[in-house]
Design a protein around this motif. Structure first.
Motif, short mmCIF file in Angstrom:
data_model
loop_
_atom_site.label_atom_id
_atom_site.label_comp_id
_atom_site.label_asym_id
_atom_site.label_seq_id
_atom_site.Cartn_x
_atom_site.Cartn_y
_atom_site.Cartn_z
N SER A 154 0.83 -1.21 0.00
CA SER A 154 0.00 0.00 0.00
C SER A 154 0.86 1.25 0.00
O SER A 154 0.65 2.17 -0.79
N ALA A 155 1.86 1.28 0.89
CA ALA A 155 2.76 2.43 0.94
C ALA A 155 3.50 2.61 -0.38
O ALA A 155 3.69 3.73 -0.86
N GLY A 156 3.90 1.49 -0.98
CA GLY A 156 4.60 1.57 -2.26
C GLY A 156 3.72 2.14 -3.35
O GLY A 156 4.16 2.99 -4.14
N LEU A 157 2.49 1.68 -3.43
CA LEU A 157 1.57 2.21 -4.43
C LEU A 157 1.32 3.70 -4.21
O LEU A 157 1.25 4.49 -5.17
N GLN A 158 1.19 4.08 -2.95
CA GLN A 158 0.95 5.49 -2.64
C GLN A 158 2.09 6.37 -3.10
O GLN A 158 1.87 7.40 -3.76
N VAL A 159 3.33 5.98 -2.75
CA VAL A 159 4.46 6.84 -3.07
C VAL A 159 4.98 6.62 -4.48
O VAL A 159 5.86 7.35 -4.93
N ALA A 164 9.27 3.81 -4.50
CA ALA A 164 8.04 3.04 -4.37
C ALA A 164 8.03 1.83 -5.30
O ALA A 164 7.38 0.83 -4.99
N VAL A 165 8.72 1.92 -6.42
CA VAL A 165 8.81 0.76 -7.31
C VAL A 165 9.49 -0.40 -6.57
O VAL A 165 9.06 -1.55 -6.64
N GLY A 166 10.56 -0.08 -5.84
CA GLY A 166 11.22 -1.10 -5.03
C GLY A 166 10.32 -1.63 -3.94
O GLY A 166 10.32 -2.83 -3.65
N VAL A 167 9.54 -0.74 -3.32
CA VAL A 167 8.60 -1.16 -2.29
C VAL A 167 7.57 -2.13 -2.86
O VAL A 167 7.25 -3.16 -2.27
N ILE A 168 7.05 -1.81 -4.03
CA ILE A 168 6.04 -2.66 -4.67
C ILE A 168 6.63 -4.02 -5.02
O ILE A 168 6.03 -5.07 -4.78
N LEU A 169 7.83 -4.02 -5.59
CA LEU A 169 8.47 -5.29 -5.96
C LEU A 169 8.71 -6.16 -4.73
O LEU A 169 8.45 -7.37 -4.76
N SER A 170 9.17 -5.55 -3.65
CA SER A 170 9.43 -6.33 -2.43
C SER A 170 8.12 -6.85 -1.84
O SER A 170 8.08 -7.94 -1.27
#
Length: 440
Positions: free
Chosen positions: A165-170, A279-285
């Motif tokens: 969620s945080a990744g998508l947001q940022v 955020a791309v890295g957050v989403i991938l992780s």
């Protein structure tokens, strides 16, 4: 039902590489809460980046951009301290409804300023301070609600969903800000945030009642109880300290407008791409978080992920040093692709590493903390989540203005790594933390 009964037996950890969808499937309330939270968070991030671009356009100063968050620090500290006692004392759904209603003043006010072409900076600082301050209370309530909507066995998956969620947001918010500011202008950009805010509010209203399980009152006594708990929770203190270091020394958002203008070129869209890269890295992780449910040594995982984040942050500073030392002619409308991709690449790695640390940190906090004090602990931790980035913005903005644009990232990464190494070596309980027997 707001408080599901614990399962009599804990199933074996789910196998596979991809994100576990069980929380969404088993808890419709959590599914609505998560989905609406993404929409509202995208609006918040959209405005946060647009404000930075707007203030830089009005002032031409990275310090002025840093002050967008700097002015909010003291009010956020007060609300972060008091917010947890409020969350533990009242129905958490009602707390969210009241807090969000107050926070709604901020996007409406910022949009009005833009529509009337207000150029003074102080009104923007006032509304962003209001949003950030109330956001501390909203964040404390949201995270304290999660363990009441799902069973304990799903908390690692919920932490991964929170990271996603945080990744998508940022990712979406900053990228959308760059596109919208460059096409329809600031006023329409802020107005879109109002619509996204209302979607987020729908998810809050649709929650079931979430009344406190213990007897707690707002006041100094309740606050001291939370502080005493945290004082005896060595593992949680180390996890929070590592997050503070990552935020205070690893933030780059305050300097991104200057990086876009002086290093990469391309204007507002470039800033949006760089801001969204983490955020791309957050989403991938998050998408590939399936194996995390099988990891038991959460302390070790947090330390390793923090170390990887430190390396990526310093690499960003090294790249800035190289690019600023190389004479180049920049185009205000077209970025230099190689420079943009290399800078965005290290930000992706930093975002993924920080997200992995956050997944294990959140699971540790929610599983090792009794519900009766969870709001107060989350209030203090939400203070870190909200105030920490502002400290990082001030650190990066001031050092970039006083020394050089590359300096805060290079030095910040080294400081993050040093803090992680020292704490990991000095706290054996954190190194040996076992998720099967969570000890705060």
């Amino acid at each position: 039902m707001s408080t599901p009964a614990p399962a009599p037996e804990q199933p074996a950890p789910r196998k596979g590489w991809f994100l576990d969808i069980s929380p969404l499937r088993e808890s419709p309330a959590y599914a609505r809460f998560w989905t609406s939270g993404v929409a509202g968070g995208i609006g918040t991030q959209l405005t946060a980046v647009a404000i930075g671009i707007h203030v830089y356009a009005l002032s031409g100063s990275t310090i002025a951009v840093a002050l967008v968050g700097g002015f909010a620090l003291l009010p956020m500290i007060v609300m972060g301290v008091l917010g947890g006692t409020i969350v533990d004392a009242f129905d958490r759904r009602k707390v969210l409804i009241v807090a969000s209603s107050i926070s709604f003043v901020a996007p409406v006010g910022i949009a009005a300023l833009a529509w009337f072409d207000v150029e003074q900076l102080w009104p923007y600082y006032v509304f962003t301070t209001l949003s950030s301050t109330i956001g501390s209370l909203v964040g404390a309530a949201r995270f304290a609600i999660h363990p009441r909507l799902v069973e304990r066995r799903l908390l690692p998956a919920v932490a991964a969903w929170s990271g996603l969620s945080a990744g998508l947001q940022v990712a979406v918010g900053p990228a959308l800000a760059g596109v919208l500011v460059g096409t329809v202008g600031f006023a329409w950009t802020y107005t879109i945030d109002i619509g996204l805010f209302l979607i987020g509010f729908w998810g809050i209203v649709s929650l079931p009642p979430i009344r406190p399980e213990g007897s707690s009152r707002v006041g100094l006594t309740s606050l001291l109880e939370g502080i005493r708990f945290l004082r005896g929770a060595q593992n949680l203190r180390v996890a929070i300290a590592l997050q503070i270091a990552a935020f205070a020394f690893g933030r780059s958002y305050a300097i991104l407008p200057a990086v876009g203008a002086l290093v990469v070129g391309g204007g507002a869209p470039t800033v949006g791409i760089l801001a969204a890269a983490g955020a791309v890295g957050v989403i991938l992780s998050g998408v590939l978080s399936g194996p995390f449910g099988r990891v038991r040594r959460h302390g070790r995982a947090i330390a390793l992920a923090t170390g990887a984040n430190a390396i990526a942050v310093s690499a960003f500073g090294v790249l800035l040093l190289i690019f600023t030392a190389t004479p180049r002619e920049l185009d205000a409308t077209t970025p230099e692709l190689g420079v943009l991709l290399s800078l965005a690449g290290v930000i992706v790695v930093a975002g993924a590493a920080d997200s992995i640390a956050g997944i294990f940190r959140t699971t540790m906090m929610q599983s090792a903390t009794p519900d009766a004090v969870r709001g107060r602990l989350q209030g203090l931790f939400t203070l870190v989540l909200t105030a920490g980035p502002r400290v990082g913005d001030v650190f990066a903005g001031v050092l970039a203005a006083v020394v050089a644009l590359w300096f805060p990232s290079l030095v910040g990464g080294l400081l993050i790594g040093a803090v992680a190494l020292v704490l990991y070596r000095l706290r054996p309980g954190f190194r040996l933390y076992d998720a099967k027997e969570p000890v705060p």
